[in-house]
Write an enzyme that holds these catalytic residues in place. Sequence first.
Site, mmCIF file in Angstrom:
data_model
loop_
_atom_site.group_PDB
_atom_site.id
_atom_site.type_symbol
_atom_site.label_atom_id
_atom_site.label_comp_id
_atom_site.label_asym_id
_atom_site.label_seq_id
_atom_site.Cartn_x
_atom_site.Cartn_y
_atom_site.Cartn_z
ATOM 1 C CG ASN A 217 -1.889 1.166 1.233
ATOM 2 O OD1 ASN A 217 -1.828 2.059 0.396
ATOM 3 N ND2 ASN A 217 -2.786 1.157 2.200
ATOM 4 C CD GLU B 131 -11.217 -2.873 13.847
ATOM 5 O OE1 GLU B 131 -10.290 -3.309 14.563
ATOM 6 O OE2 GLU B 131 -11.157 -2.856 12.607
ATOM 7 N NE ARG C 136 -6.313 1.674 -0.194
ATOM 8 C CZ ARG C 136 -6.367 2.819 0.499
ATOM 9 N NH1 ARG C 136 -5.274 3.318 1.037
ATOM 10 N NH2 ARG C 136 -7.508 3.457 0.638
ATOM 11 N NE ARG D 96 -9.767 12.321 3.371
ATOM 12 C CZ ARG D 96 -9.745 11.031 3.046
ATOM 13 N NH1 ARG D 96 -10.655 10.536 2.235
ATOM 14 N NH2 ARG D 96 -8.823 10.239 3.548
ATOM 15 C CD GLU E 297 -8.517 -0.967 4.535
ATOM 16 O OE1 GLU E 297 -8.777 -0.324 3.504
ATOM 17 O OE2 GLU E 297 -8.069 -0.451 5.578
ATOM 18 N N GLY F 167 -12.206 5.787 10.515
ATOM 19 C CA GLY F 167 -10.797 6.033 10.791
ATOM 20 C C GLY F 167 -10.511 7.490 10.503
ATOM 21 C CG HIS G 263 -12.500 3.432 3.080
ATOM 22 N ND1 HIS G 263 -13.250 4.503 3.530
ATOM 23 C CD2 HIS G 263 -11.210 3.804 3.225
ATOM 24 C CE1 HIS G 263 -12.441 5.468 3.935
ATOM 25 N NE2 HIS G 263 -11.190 5.059 3.767
ATOM 26 N N GLY H 226 -10.153 1.836 12.795
ATOM 27 C CA GLY H 226 -9.570 2.302 14.053
ATOM 28 C C GLY H 226 -10.555 2.840 15.065
#
Length: 399
Positions: A7, A334, A94, A242, A385, A211, A183, A331
Site C-alpha cells: 500500500n 473498533e 492497493r 476532510r 484490508e 478512521g 474503502h 480504528g
Amino acid sequence: MKILVLNSGSSSLKYQLFDMPNESPMCSGLVDRIGLENATLTHKLYIHGSEEVFKLQQEIKDHEAGLLAVTSLLIDPEKGVLSDMSEVKAIGHRVVHGGEQFAATTLITGEVKKIIEELFALAPLHNPPNLLGITVAERVFPLAKQVAVFDTAFHQTMPPRAYRFAIPKEMYTKLGIRAYGFHGSSHQYVSRKTNEYLNISEPKIITIHLGNGSSMTAIKDGKSIDHSMGLGPMGGLVMGTRCGDIDPSIIFHLIHERGYTSKEVNDILNKKSGLLGLCGYSDMRDVKQAILDGNEDAKLAYELYAYRIQKYIGTFSAALNGLDAIVFTAGIGENDAEMRAAVCQDMEFFGIYLDQEKNTKRSSDIREINISGSKVKILVVPTNEELEIGKQTFELVNG
C-alpha cells in the site's frame, strides 16, 4: 504461495507478507517519512503466534530505496522470513481509484498502468503514489506477478440511481463524473465476515468504516448498493481533516465572493476541515481529551461526527428496505466504545438497541454489542484490508 501486499502512499509504504491459502501473516511493516529526514522502518515478525518488532531509522530517499530496505529485511537471517526473494510469487497493490474500467482485481499490464494514470484527476492524492509503488515493485520483483486491487471495484454493483449525480448527462458519459465509492477492500472484508456470522438469506447490512478517512456502505446479499463517498474520497461522513458532505454553494461563495482560489478551497476541504476544522484536532483521541478538558468546540465536533453517521443509517436503511445489522470497523469503529454508543443513541425506531456492558468489552474477534433479542445486530468486526487484498491476489493468480 507467498503473497506480498503493498500500500504505497505519498511518503509511506505499508506492506504485509502472507502464506496463502492458509492466510497466515508472516510479517508486516511500515516505511514512513520517505524522502524526509529521520525516515523510519517498523518491521513486525510473526512466529508461532508471537510478534517481534524491529524499528530502524535510516535514510530512505525514495520509494525504491524503501522497498529495497523491506526486501533486505524479508531475507535477513535474524529478522527475515524468506530464504530468497523468488519465493514471492505475486504482489497485490492497493489502488484507490479504478473508475468504471475496473470492477474486479486485475493483473497489471502496460495498459492497466496507463488507465491508472489517466485516473489521476479523480484521485490526485492516492493514484500517483499507488502507481509509483507498482513501478518500483516491477523493478525490485521482476519475476513476481503484479496485481491491482481497486478500492472502487467493490462498489461497481451500485445501481445508476445510487451512483449518478443530477447534473448534465454529458458530464457522466464524457467526463466520468459519478459516485465511485472507496474503502472497498475493508467494506468487502467485513461484510463477508458479517454474512458468515449472520448465516441468513440475503442479509441487509450497513458497514461503518471509521478512521482518519471514514465511509459507510449499504450492502444487500454481499453486494454494495450505495455508499457515502462520491467522485472522490472527500464526501459523506465527517473525517479527520476532510469535510464530508457540504452544500456545494459554499465552494462558489468562497471563490467568487471571498477571493479564495480553487486550489485553496480544495486544500481547506481536504486537509483543514473535518474534526480538525471544527475543533483543532484531527485525531479522535485528542478530540475526546479536549472534551474532558471542557472544550465546547470538541464536544460539537464529536456530536456532529456521530450525527452524520446516524443520518446515513437512516438513508441506507431506506435504500435496503430493512436492516439486519450495522457493523463498526477500522480504528475508531473498533476501538471507540463511546462513539459507538453515541451513534446508537436514540435509534430505537430502526430496531437498534445497544448493550452498554457488551459495548465496553474489548476483543480481537467479531462480537455482538446489541441487547439480547434486538431486531438489528450491532457488530464490531475487525477489518483486515491487507488480508482481503492478499486473498483476491491469490485467487486471481491461482485461478
